[in-house]
Design a protein around this motif. Structure first.
Motif, PDB file in Angstrom:
ATOM      1  N   SER A 122      43.499 -46.768 -35.206  1.00  0.00           N
ATOM      2  CA  SER A 122      44.300 -46.807 -33.977  1.00  0.00           C
ATOM      3  C   SER A 122      43.436 -47.177 -32.775  1.00  0.00           C
ATOM      4  CB  SER A 122      44.932 -45.432 -33.728  1.00  0.00           C
ATOM      5  OG  SER A 122      45.788 -45.107 -34.781  1.00  0.00           O
ATOM      6  N   VAL A 123      42.174 -46.814 -32.843  1.00  0.00           N
ATOM      7  CA  VAL A 123      41.265 -47.087 -31.722  1.00  0.00           C
ATOM      8  C   VAL A 123      41.083 -48.595 -31.543  1.00  0.00           C
ATOM      9  CG1 VAL A 123      38.951 -46.623 -30.819  1.00  0.00           C
ATOM     10  CG2 VAL A 123      40.094 -44.904 -32.231  1.00  0.00           C
ATOM     11  N   SER A 124      41.126 -49.347 -32.663  1.00  0.00           N
ATOM     12  CA  SER A 124      40.887 -50.788 -32.536  1.00  0.00           C
ATOM     13  C   SER A 124      42.042 -51.537 -31.884  1.00  0.00           C
ATOM     14  CB  SER A 124      40.538 -51.435 -33.890  1.00  0.00           C
ATOM     15  OG  SER A 124      40.741 -50.621 -34.987  1.00  0.00           O
ATOM     16  N   GLU A 129      34.963 -33.743 -30.275  1.00  0.00           N
ATOM     17  CA  GLU A 129      35.401 -34.810 -31.185  1.00  0.00           C
ATOM     18  C   GLU A 129      34.461 -34.883 -32.378  1.00  0.00           C
ATOM     19  OE1 GLU A 129      35.443 -38.879 -29.682  1.00  0.00           O
ATOM     20  OE2 GLU A 129      36.347 -39.605 -31.556  1.00  0.00           O
ATOM     21  N   ALA A 130      35.026 -34.970 -33.577  1.00  0.00           N
ATOM     22  CA  ALA A 130      34.215 -35.208 -34.781  1.00  0.00           C
ATOM     23  C   ALA A 130      34.655 -36.527 -35.389  1.00  0.00           C
ATOM     24  CB  ALA A 130      34.397 -34.069 -35.774  1.00  0.00           C
ATOM     25  N   GLY A 131      33.689 -37.268 -35.937  1.00  0.00           N
ATOM     26  CA  GLY A 131      34.003 -38.588 -36.499  1.00  0.00           C
ATOM     27  C   GLY A 131      34.125 -39.622 -35.395  1.00  0.00           C
ATOM     28  N   ALA A 132      33.279 -39.481 -34.378  1.00  0.00           N
ATOM     29  CA  ALA A 132      33.396 -40.359 -33.193  1.00  0.00           C
ATOM     30  C   ALA A 132      32.949 -41.789 -33.485  1.00  0.00           C
ATOM     31  CB  ALA A 132      32.594 -39.779 -32.033  1.00  0.00           C
ATOM     32  N   ALA A 179      21.581 -42.045 -36.875  1.00  0.00           N
ATOM     33  CA  ALA A 179      21.834 -43.469 -36.621  1.00  0.00           C
ATOM     34  C   ALA A 179      23.122 -43.643 -35.817  1.00  0.00           C
ATOM     35  CB  ALA A 179      21.919 -44.221 -37.946  1.00  0.00           C
ATOM     36  N   ARG A 180      24.181 -42.934 -36.229  1.00  0.00           N
ATOM     37  CA  ARG A 180      25.473 -43.036 -35.523  1.00  0.00           C
ATOM     38  C   ARG A 180      25.351 -42.483 -34.100  1.00  0.00           C
ATOM     39  NH1 ARG A 180      28.810 -45.773 -36.487  1.00  0.00           N
ATOM     40  NH2 ARG A 180      28.535 -46.653 -38.507  1.00  0.00           N
ATOM     41  N   GLN A 181      24.603 -41.379 -34.005  1.00  0.00           N
ATOM     42  CA  GLN A 181      24.453 -40.788 -32.674  1.00  0.00           C
ATOM     43  C   GLN A 181      23.793 -41.796 -31.727  1.00  0.00           C
ATOM     44  OE1 GLN A 181      21.967 -37.373 -30.701  1.00  0.00           O
ATOM     45  NE2 GLN A 181      23.054 -36.543 -32.477  1.00  0.00           N
ATOM     46  N   ASN A 209      39.978 -38.341 -35.206  1.00  0.00           N
ATOM     47  CA  ASN A 209      40.871 -39.421 -35.613  1.00  0.00           C
ATOM     48  C   ASN A 209      40.276 -40.081 -36.847  1.00  0.00           C
ATOM     49  OD1 ASN A 209      43.159 -41.257 -35.139  1.00  0.00           O
ATOM     50  ND2 ASN A 209      41.544 -42.790 -34.892  1.00  0.00           N
ATOM     51  N   GLU A 210      41.009 -40.082 -37.912  1.00  0.00           N
ATOM     52  CA  GLU A 210      40.534 -40.614 -39.196  1.00  0.00           C
ATOM     53  C   GLU A 210      39.179 -40.010 -39.577  1.00  0.00           C
ATOM     54  OE1 GLU A 210      41.150 -44.355 -40.815  1.00  0.00           O
ATOM     55  OE2 GLU A 210      42.430 -45.059 -39.203  1.00  0.00           O
ATOM     56  N   LEU A 211      39.088 -38.722 -39.420  1.00  0.00           N
ATOM     57  CA  LEU A 211      37.891 -38.000 -39.850  1.00  0.00           C
ATOM     58  C   LEU A 211      38.083 -37.491 -41.281  1.00  0.00           C
ATOM     59  CD1 LEU A 211      35.262 -36.266 -39.357  1.00  0.00           C
ATOM     60  CD2 LEU A 211      36.812 -34.454 -38.601  1.00  0.00           C
ATOM     61  N   ASP A 259      40.046 -38.264 -43.706  1.00  0.00           N
ATOM     62  CA  ASP A 259      40.210 -39.212 -44.821  1.00  0.00           C
ATOM     63  C   ASP A 259      38.877 -39.805 -45.269  1.00  0.00           C
ATOM     64  OD1 ASP A 259      39.482 -41.711 -43.542  1.00  0.00           O
ATOM     65  OD2 ASP A 259      41.386 -41.702 -42.515  1.00  0.00           O
ATOM     66  N   ALA A 260      37.828 -39.538 -44.501  1.00  0.00           N
ATOM     67  CA  ALA A 260      36.505 -40.059 -44.868  1.00  0.00           C
ATOM     68  C   ALA A 260      35.651 -38.977 -45.528  1.00  0.00           C
ATOM     69  CB  ALA A 260      35.811 -40.608 -43.616  1.00  0.00           C
ATOM     70  N   MET A 261      36.267 -37.846 -45.842  1.00  0.00           N
ATOM     71  CA  MET A 261      35.505 -36.770 -46.490  1.00  0.00           C
ATOM     72  C   MET A 261      35.613 -36.896 -48.012  1.00  0.00           C
ATOM     73  SD  MET A 261      35.925 -33.526 -44.043  1.00  0.00           S
ATOM     74  CE  MET A 261      35.407 -33.642 -42.328  1.00  0.00           C
ATOM     75  N   THR A 305      37.932 -27.043 -45.819  1.00  0.00           N
ATOM     76  CA  THR A 305      36.853 -26.171 -45.334  1.00  0.00           C
ATOM     77  C   THR A 305      36.477 -26.528 -43.895  1.00  0.00           C
ATOM     78  OG1 THR A 305      36.024 -26.018 -47.570  1.00  0.00           O
ATOM     79  CG2 THR A 305      34.483 -25.403 -45.844  1.00  0.00           C
ATOM     80  N   TRP A 306      36.392 -27.843 -43.638  1.00  0.00           N
ATOM     81  CA  TRP A 306      36.033 -28.285 -42.274  1.00  0.00           C
ATOM     82  C   TRP A 306      37.066 -27.765 -41.272  1.00  0.00           C
ATOM     83  CZ3 TRP A 306      37.773 -30.695 -37.975  1.00  0.00           C
ATOM     84  CH2 TRP A 306      36.818 -31.129 -37.052  1.00  0.00           C
ATOM     85  N   TRP A 307      38.338 -27.907 -41.651  1.00  0.00           N
ATOM     86  CA  TRP A 307      39.426 -27.535 -40.732  1.00  0.00           C
ATOM     87  C   TRP A 307      39.387 -26.033 -40.434  1.00  0.00           C
ATOM     88  CZ3 TRP A 307      42.491 -30.741 -38.056  1.00  0.00           C
ATOM     89  CH2 TRP A 307      43.638 -30.215 -37.460  1.00  0.00           C
TER      90      TRP A 307
HETATM   91  C1  LIG Z   1      37.104 -43.844 -40.630  1.00  0.00           C
HETATM   92  S1  LIG Z   1      35.815 -43.491 -39.515  1.00  0.00           S
HETATM   93  C2  LIG Z   1      36.792 -43.094 -38.068  1.00  0.00           C
HETATM   94  C3  LIG Z   1      36.168 -43.562 -36.819  1.00  0.00           C
HETATM   95  C4  LIG Z   1      36.852 -43.297 -35.487  1.00  0.00           C
HETATM   96  N1  LIG Z   1      37.260 -41.920 -35.303  1.00  0.00           N
HETATM   97  C5  LIG Z   1      38.045 -44.209 -35.291  1.00  0.00           C
HETATM   98  O1  LIG Z   1      39.154 -43.737 -35.373  1.00  0.00           O
HETATM   99  O2  LIG Z   1      37.861 -45.406 -35.052  1.00  0.00           O
HETATM  100  C6  LIG Z   1      35.252 -41.906 -40.068  1.00  0.00           C
HETATM  101  C7  LIG Z   1      34.051 -41.384 -39.303  1.00  0.00           C
HETATM  102  O3  LIG Z   1      33.908 -39.987 -39.597  1.00  0.00           O
HETATM  103  C8  LIG Z   1      32.526 -39.680 -39.712  1.00  0.00           C
HETATM  104  N2  LIG Z   1      32.400 -38.393 -40.423  1.00  0.00           N
HETATM  105  C9  LIG Z   1      32.665 -38.106 -41.706  1.00  0.00           C
HETATM  106  N3  LIG Z   1      32.452 -36.796 -41.969  1.00  0.00           N
HETATM  107  C10 LIG Z   1      32.049 -36.228 -40.803  1.00  0.00           C
HETATM  108  C11 LIG Z   1      31.704 -34.904 -40.408  1.00  0.00           C
HETATM  109  N4  LIG Z   1      31.708 -33.880 -41.278  1.00  0.00           N
HETATM  110  N5  LIG Z   1      31.356 -34.677 -39.122  1.00  0.00           N
HETATM  111  C12 LIG Z   1      31.361 -35.688 -38.228  1.00  0.00           C
HETATM  112  N6  LIG Z   1      31.662 -36.971 -38.534  1.00  0.00           N
HETATM  113  C13 LIG Z   1      32.007 -37.242 -39.808  1.00  0.00           C
HETATM  114  C14 LIG Z   1      31.962 -40.906 -40.418  1.00  0.00           C
HETATM  115  O4  LIG Z   1      30.573 -41.044 -40.271  1.00  0.00           O
HETATM  116  C15 LIG Z   1      32.726 -42.019 -39.694  1.00  0.00           C
HETATM  117  O5  LIG Z   1      32.035 -42.433 -38.550  1.00  0.00           O
END
Ligand SMILES: C[S@@+](CC[C@H](N)C(=O)[O-])C[C@H]1O[C@@H](n2cnc3c(N)ncnc32)[C@H](O)[C@@H]1O
Length: 402
Positions: free
Chosen positions: A52-54, A107-110, A144-146, A181-183, A185-187, A258-260
């Motif tokens: 959605s961010v894009s 924010e997580a997954g930034a 690296a992401r930071q 946002n979309e955090l 689904d990447a776990m 668990t994260w939630w």
């Molecule tokens: C699909 S991307 C979403 C990116 C962004 N939020 C967006 O909507 O454009 C998922 C991001 O979540 C990060 N991520 C996954 N597990 C995480 C965690 N436990 N804590 C923080 N970030 C996490 C990944 O590194 C990745 O950058």
């Protein structure tokens, strides 16, 4: 074989077949070669997928508008006769409140920091008390992401604090909003299949044979079994299990739940919000999903085999919103919204129309972004929103605007 493929192959040669969750963890997050650790652009038209961010800044602006209202409401619980219209009143102060600002947006997954950029830009322009009263916290485990986020957010660094893990935020220290946002689904997910003869779940693990990674059907590990039983077995009626075909495959994601739950425990007072594509529990058992929801994406295409090319492609699975919601409830939260992204954003949109002075004018380009975010054939239906609140702050449920 890529360097990352070699690392995974070696682990399999030492430990035997590994869980898919371990494969996914290495494929996405191995510190040097993992997909999300690379400098490459993963999101947007030059990347592998859109979020959605894009679509443009409107998504972040609508979230910022909603967050500002939530914080205003949160602050107004404490009478503050001197606050002005756009000023966020002081937060109810808790003894455990270790952060300096009154409120936090966590924010997580930034990712590359784009969403934080859109939210902070809007807040700083439209809610001018923001810099003094609100701290933006980014949970980012990857150095690296930071680094990428710091570059994108260089003009906001005095308003942002980075933490490497959710656990670095003390329990009940956040008054405000924690979101991703979309955090989820990447776990990493476990991939499980139904054994119809024995009426139980087995696990699809990953092995290495004939020069490639292959699925192998094995007895479920205790972790996969316990998450399967937490999120699947007890609620599956026999009418369903008796017709579930042998090998019916789905995913379980204990790390998301668990994260939630841990995030919920960080809240002293406020909201926990997830925007993601996902399903409710029973939707996973639709016959059209007999092979699960696990997908690999490269250059905007779904790839035929998620085990090919670890590190070079995105891997993702739908979020089980029922499981996540249950995790929040077990931590004492109350659900205030659970519906489509279209419903959530349309509700905010309506309030911006009712109160136009408080939002950026709706130009044709901005309306186009809004339509992409909410149209059922774009991001409106497949993306869901779950918002939960701490008890003392849960009496205002959000109605879906869709
Ligand atoms: C699909 S991307 C979403 C990116 C962004 N939020 C967006 O909507 O454009 C998922 C991001 O979540 C990060 N991520 C996954 N597990 C995480 C965690 N436990 N804590 C923080 N970030 C996490 C990944 O590194 C990745 O950058």
């Amino acid at each position: 074989m890529t360097e990352l493929g070699d690392i995974i192959r070696q682990e399999i040669s030492v430990c035997g077949p590994i869980s898919f969750a371990r494969f996914m963890e290495l494929a996405l997050y191995e510190p040097t070669f993992g997909y999300y650790e690379r400098q490459a652009k993963q999101i947007g038209c030059q990347g592998d997928f859109y979020t959605s961010v894009s679509t443009g800044p409107v998504f972040g602006e609508l979230l910022a508008f909603q967050f500002a209202d939530w914080l205003q409401e949160l602050g107004s619980r404490v009478t503050s006769p001197h606050s002005t219209a756009d000023e966020v009143p002081a937060a109810p102060h808790s003894p455990a409140h270790s952060l300096e600002s009154h409120f936090q947006i966590v924010e997580a997954g930034a990712h590359d920091g784009r969403l934080a950029h859109d939210i902070l830009s809007w807040m700083n322009t439209h809610r001018t008390a923001f810099p003094q009263q609100i701290e933006y916290v980014i949970v980012e485990p990857s150095p690296a992401r930071q680094g990428m986020q710091r570059k994108m957010l260089s003009k906001f660094t005095c308003q942002i604090r980075w933490v490497p893990a959710l656990d670095k935020i003390p329990a009940t220290s956040v008054t405000g909003v924690i979101f991703g946002n979309e955090l989820l689904d990447a776990m990493p997910v476990h991939r499980i299949g139904w054994n119809s003869r024995e009426n139980c779940w087995f696990e699809w693990r990953v092995t290495f044979v004939d020069g490639g990674f292959r699925w192998v059907r094995m007895e479920a590990s205790s972790e996969a079994k316990s998450s399967a039983s937490t999120y699947h077995d007890p609620t599956l009626p026999t009418e369903l299990t008796s017709v579930l075909p042998d090998g019916f495959t789905t995913e379980v994601c204990p790390s998301a739940s668990t994260w939630w739950k841990r995030a919920a425990q960080k809240l002293q007072n406020g909201k926990l919000l997830a925007l993601d594509y996902g399903l409710t529990h029973y939707e996973f058992f639709n016959p059209s999903r007999s092979n699960g929801t696990l997908r690999a994406y490269g250059h905007h295409h779904v790839l035929s085999n998620v085990l090919d090319d670890p590190g070079a492609v995105d891997i993702t699975a739908h979020v089980n919103f029922t499981a996540v919601e249950n995790a929040g409830v077990s931590a004492g939260l109350v659900t205030i919204f659970s519906d489509s992204q279209a419903g959530f954003l349309t509700g905010i949109f309506k309030r911006t129309i009712d109160d136009p002075d408080r939002f950026t004018p709706w130009t044709p380009d901005r309306l186009r972004q809004f339509k992409t975010l909410t149209h059922p054939e774009h991001l409106g239906r497949s993306f869901k929103v779950l918002a939960q609140a701490t008890h003392q702050y849960s009496d205002r449920r959000i109605s879906s605007g869709g």
